[in-house]
Design a protein around this motif. Sequence first.
Motif, PDB file in Angstrom:
ATOM      1  N   PRO A  65      33.361  33.720  28.737  1.00  0.00           N
ATOM      2  CA  PRO A  65      33.959  34.699  27.827  1.00  0.00           C
ATOM      3  C   PRO A  65      33.898  36.116  28.401  1.00  0.00           C
ATOM      4  N   GLU A  66      34.786  36.959  27.900  1.00  0.00           N
ATOM      5  CA  GLU A  66      34.841  38.340  28.364  1.00  0.00           C
ATOM      6  C   GLU A  66      33.525  39.048  28.083  1.00  0.00           C
ATOM      7  N   GLY A  67      33.118  39.895  29.004  1.00  0.00           N
ATOM      8  CA  GLY A  67      31.880  40.655  28.810  1.00  0.00           C
ATOM      9  C   GLY A  67      30.684  40.011  29.483  1.00  0.00           C
ATOM     10  N   VAL A  68      30.802  38.708  29.803  1.00  0.00           N
ATOM     11  CA  VAL A  68      29.704  38.020  30.483  1.00  0.00           C
ATOM     12  C   VAL A  68      29.861  38.265  31.985  1.00  0.00           C
ATOM     13  N   SER A  69      28.786  38.717  32.644  1.00  0.00           N
ATOM     14  CA  SER A  69      28.894  39.058  34.064  1.00  0.00           C
ATOM     15  C   SER A  69      27.761  38.416  34.861  1.00  0.00           C
ATOM     16  N   SER A  70      27.746  38.703  36.164  1.00  0.00           N
ATOM     17  CA  SER A  70      26.711  38.198  37.091  1.00  0.00           C
ATOM     18  C   SER A  70      26.532  36.685  36.969  1.00  0.00           C
ATOM     19  N   VAL A  71      27.642  35.965  36.962  1.00  0.00           N
ATOM     20  CA  VAL A  71      27.558  34.513  36.780  1.00  0.00           C
ATOM     21  C   VAL A  71      27.093  33.849  38.071  1.00  0.00           C
ATOM     22  N   VAL A  83      33.301  28.713  41.163  1.00  0.00           N
ATOM     23  CA  VAL A  83      33.809  29.583  40.107  1.00  0.00           C
ATOM     24  C   VAL A  83      35.246  29.987  40.421  1.00  0.00           C
ATOM     25  N   VAL A  84      35.985  30.326  39.383  1.00  0.00           N
ATOM     26  CA  VAL A  84      37.334  30.873  39.521  1.00  0.00           C
ATOM     27  C   VAL A  84      37.252  32.339  39.115  1.00  0.00           C
ATOM     28  N   ARG A  85      37.694  33.213  40.053  1.00  0.00           N
ATOM     29  CA  ARG A  85      37.624  34.644  39.760  1.00  0.00           C
ATOM     30  C   ARG A  85      38.982  35.184  39.355  1.00  0.00           C
ATOM     31  N   GLU A  86      38.937  36.274  38.630  1.00  0.00           N
ATOM     32  CA  GLU A  86      40.178  36.917  38.201  1.00  0.00           C
ATOM     33  C   GLU A  86      40.058  38.400  38.489  1.00  0.00           C
ATOM     34  N   LYS A  87      41.132  38.974  39.061  1.00  0.00           N
ATOM     35  CA  LYS A  87      41.115  40.415  39.362  1.00  0.00           C
ATOM     36  C   LYS A  87      41.256  41.199  38.077  1.00  0.00           C
ATOM     37  N   LEU A  88      40.493  42.262  37.956  1.00  0.00           N
ATOM     38  CA  LEU A  88      40.603  43.123  36.778  1.00  0.00           C
ATOM     39  C   LEU A  88      41.775  44.085  36.954  1.00  0.00           C
ATOM     40  N   ALA A  89      42.469  44.362  35.882  1.00  0.00           N
ATOM     41  CA  ALA A  89      43.584  45.300  35.943  1.00  0.00           C
ATOM     42  C   ALA A  89      43.070  46.703  36.266  1.00  0.00           C
ATOM     43  N   THR A  90      41.952  47.047  35.634  1.00  0.00           N
ATOM     44  CA  THR A  90      41.333  48.348  35.922  1.00  0.00           C
ATOM     45  C   THR A  90      39.881  48.109  36.325  1.00  0.00           C
ATOM     46  N   PRO A  91      39.503  48.517  37.549  1.00  0.00           N
ATOM     47  CA  PRO A  91      38.122  48.296  38.005  1.00  0.00           C
ATOM     48  C   PRO A  91      37.110  48.955  37.070  1.00  0.00           C
ATOM     49  N   GLN A  92      35.966  48.282  36.906  1.00  0.00           N
ATOM     50  CA  GLN A  92      34.933  48.819  36.029  1.00  0.00           C
ATOM     51  C   GLN A  92      33.659  49.057  36.823  1.00  0.00           C
ATOM     52  N   THR A  93      32.763  49.847  36.234  1.00  0.00           N
ATOM     53  CA  THR A  93      31.487  50.142  36.868  1.00  0.00           C
ATOM     54  C   THR A  93      30.385  49.420  36.106  1.00  0.00           C
ATOM     55  N   ALA A  95      26.170  48.258  35.398  1.00  0.00           N
ATOM     56  CA  ALA A  95      24.971  49.020  35.028  1.00  0.00           C
ATOM     57  C   ALA A  95      24.290  49.649  36.243  1.00  0.00           C
ATOM     58  N   HIS A  96      24.512  49.062  37.451  1.00  0.00           N
ATOM     59  CA  HIS A  96      23.861  49.579  38.649  1.00  0.00           C
ATOM     60  C   HIS A  96      24.759  50.556  39.394  1.00  0.00           C
ATOM     61  N   GLY A  97      25.889  50.919  38.808  1.00  0.00           N
ATOM     62  CA  GLY A  97      26.776  51.892  39.427  1.00  0.00           C
ATOM     63  C   GLY A  97      27.744  51.297  40.423  1.00  0.00           C
ATOM     64  N   LYS A  98      27.745  49.947  40.554  1.00  0.00           N
ATOM     65  CA  LYS A  98      28.666  49.310  41.486  1.00  0.00           C
ATOM     66  C   LYS A  98      30.038  49.152  40.834  1.00  0.00           C
ATOM     67  N   THR A  99      31.069  49.231  41.665  1.00  0.00           N
ATOM     68  CA  THR A  99      32.419  49.047  41.121  1.00  0.00           C
ATOM     69  C   THR A  99      32.768  47.565  41.119  1.00  0.00           C
ATOM     70  N   ILE A 100      33.277  47.093  40.003  1.00  0.00           N
ATOM     71  CA  ILE A 100      33.635  45.681  39.879  1.00  0.00           C
ATOM     72  C   ILE A 100      35.147  45.570  39.818  1.00  0.00           C
ATOM     73  N   THR A 101      35.718  44.779  40.726  1.00  0.00           N
ATOM     74  CA  THR A 101      37.173  44.639  40.736  1.00  0.00           C
ATOM     75  C   THR A 101      37.609  43.274  40.224  1.00  0.00           C
ATOM     76  N   GLU A 102      36.663  42.308  40.183  1.00  0.00           N
ATOM     77  CA  GLU A 102      37.047  40.990  39.659  1.00  0.00           C
ATOM     78  C   GLU A 102      35.886  40.383  38.888  1.00  0.00           C
ATOM     79  N   VAL A 103      36.235  39.474  37.955  1.00  0.00           N
ATOM     80  CA  VAL A 103      35.214  38.822  37.138  1.00  0.00           C
ATOM     81  C   VAL A 103      35.369  37.314  37.247  1.00  0.00           C
ATOM     82  N   VAL A 104      34.298  36.610  36.935  1.00  0.00           N
ATOM     83  CA  VAL A 104      34.344  35.150  36.910  1.00  0.00           C
ATOM     84  C   VAL A 104      34.954  34.717  35.575  1.00  0.00           C
TER      85      VAL A 104
END
Lengths: 179, 585
Positions: A65-71, A83-93, A95-104
């Motif tokens: 589900p959306e919002g779940v990270s670090s899978v 896992v199947v990854r999906e690119k995010l439309a808008t990259p997010q940051t 909690a550790h300040g890293k930029t995330i461009t895709e989610v599981v």
Amino acid sequence: MIRKFAFFAAAMAATLALFGPAGRAQAHATLDLREAPAGSYQKLAVRIGHGCEGTPTRVVRVRIPEGVSSVKLQPKPGWKAGVVREKLATPQTDAHGKTITEVVREAYWRGGRLEDNAFDEFAMQVKLPDSPETTLYFPVVQECDKGVHRWIQIPEAGRSARELKEPAPALRLGAPQKH
Amino acid sequence: MRRDPALLRVRRLHRGARALVAAMLAALGVLLSGVAQAHAVLAGSSPEAGARLAHAPAQLRLEFNEPVSVVALRVLDGAGANLAGPAQVEGGKVHAPLAIPLAGTGRYIVSYRVLSADSHPVAASFEFAVAAEPASQGAAPVASPLESPIVRDGQSAALGAAVAVRALFLATLAIVVGATLFRFVAGTNAGTTTGGGRGLIVACGVGVAASLLSIGLEGALALGEGAAALADAQAWHLGYASTRGTAALASAAGFVCLGLAAAATLVRWRGFLNVFGIVAALSAFVLSGHGATAEPRGLAQVLWMLHVLCALGWIGSLPPLVAALGRGTAAARIARRFSGRALVAVPLLLGAGLVMAAIEGGAAMFRGGFSFDYFEVLGIKLCLVTVMLALALWNRLALLPRFEAGEAAAARPLAWSIRAELLLGFAILAAAALLSHQLPPRSLGAVSSEPEAAILELTTASGSTRLRLRAAAGGEALLVELRDADDRPLRVQSLEMALASAAAGIESLPRELTPDAGGGWRLPAQSVPGAGRWRVEIEVLVSDFERHTFRALLDKGADGRLALRGADAQPVDADVSGSQSKSSR
């Protein structure tokens, strides 16, 4: 007097147990946890209780589900986990300040064999979103030699998942953990 | 302190009764918390689903993946007659002889309902065909089964028995609850002297019997059989597995508690037993029946219990009130107190009742197309209630002041008027019993007044998927269209449809949809097996992880034309959990 009260309490508890939620749902695909603190790292295991139409399970797919990270998936002997990854439309940051461009979006285990008369658990570690008092659904598709179970039904607002034939495993997010 | 043997005996009785109550609760707990394991599924059959045979089979075989017990097994021919003989079960294997004549070409429907080990009903149907010519010459004329509507004999008798038992149940519950509340309201210390104690215990016994009998009758109705099915263990098993079973056990437990409370030996537990008994009996009204399924559920359940409590309390208090009138000076005080309480209870009763009627009647009441039966009975009930209210008002405003003033002559008319009120009360309970077996219009959904032009649009809660149903002009097919939130045609992975008819005894029968020129799908009228009302269930798999189920009611006329009858609020499959309680988590 105390005994009378104790008996009363016991009888009320018995009444609640009778007419409250009855324990069933052993047949469904479920999570080993029902509730977890919001924002925490958790080990979650999807439990598969039986095959489809009497045939063994060959593939287990879990929608993250959306919002779940670090899978991260727990390796499972005899199964190929991925896992199947999906690119995010808008990259997010994160909690550790890293930029995330895709989610599981999906976790899967393939190539194994789980007999109809056996059960097994498929485990992963995730970081839960920081949104207490909400319910996350982890829809599961279970593919067998013959047939498919789609544990993907999400109850409508105000309805109970118990009315559904193939409910999606649910996880209630509780109050965040104190560090 | 010297031990008084009489006191010891009473103590022992207390202990015995407490153990009895505890054992009863424990037994109920075990009964109701049946943990569901995997349900049985059909692993194979002979003839196979969809098979086209050259010769009529002499036997039907079904094979399930686990041991089952058969509730109903029918093989229906074109006229709707059952050709299957008695089923024999060995574990998961079911055999039944078939009485298909050798020259019996045509389509046949196999409809089965079995209970898996967890007493969960599993039901479905499939078709096979017997052709005089080999299957390759598919043009052989195959008559569609069930072209005539089926009326089941004996079902109306079972329905009548179920209504009568329900009325008996309501009347005994009214008497017991009324007597209990009357003691409380009248403030008489009638607690220790049990004038009506024995009568109450008998009434409780009748109530337990009526509650338990309703389990078997519910099962008989579900089987689609007459009251004779009560001799059949399957009817009981099925009734027990339904929500009525849970409700009946709750009300039986309530009656037992109220009966124990009426027993003189249990003075100490009387208060608790009374409260528990009433709550358990009332919970039966929201565990099953219309009160369990009306929306919004929480509100409806509270209103329903309030309505039932006030109604039963009012009607049931009348017999002890008549009895109390003979008690000289105290009588006027009791009658006044009763009248005062009624001033609170009656508006509650009416208010809750009207809100429930509005919910049950649903928007259908305002749309003008409603089920006549339901409102007919409701109308009769409301007329009776109006007369009863008028009598009660007359009692309060005219007769009671005269009685209080000490006019001896006023006692007789007051007593007779209350008796008349009681009679009306029982008539109202009978109407309520009849109502409980009518389908409220809300479950028929949006019923259109113009079936020929009916377009039914069903939308998921998020609005992401819309299903549009329409009967083709002339009613020769049902047209199905899928749209997304922006009203564009929606591409989906699969679309599955099943039909079921309780009246024809056909469980969920999968139907194939053919693609339509307009991008939708169609179900030709010939694919609907027979005339009558059908429940349509359409399952749409939008993506691997997204599936929606839509339900509607479809009529096939004797002339073979299809007409939509609106959305279906009732789940088609029997796969509904025994407890309807709303999850608050």
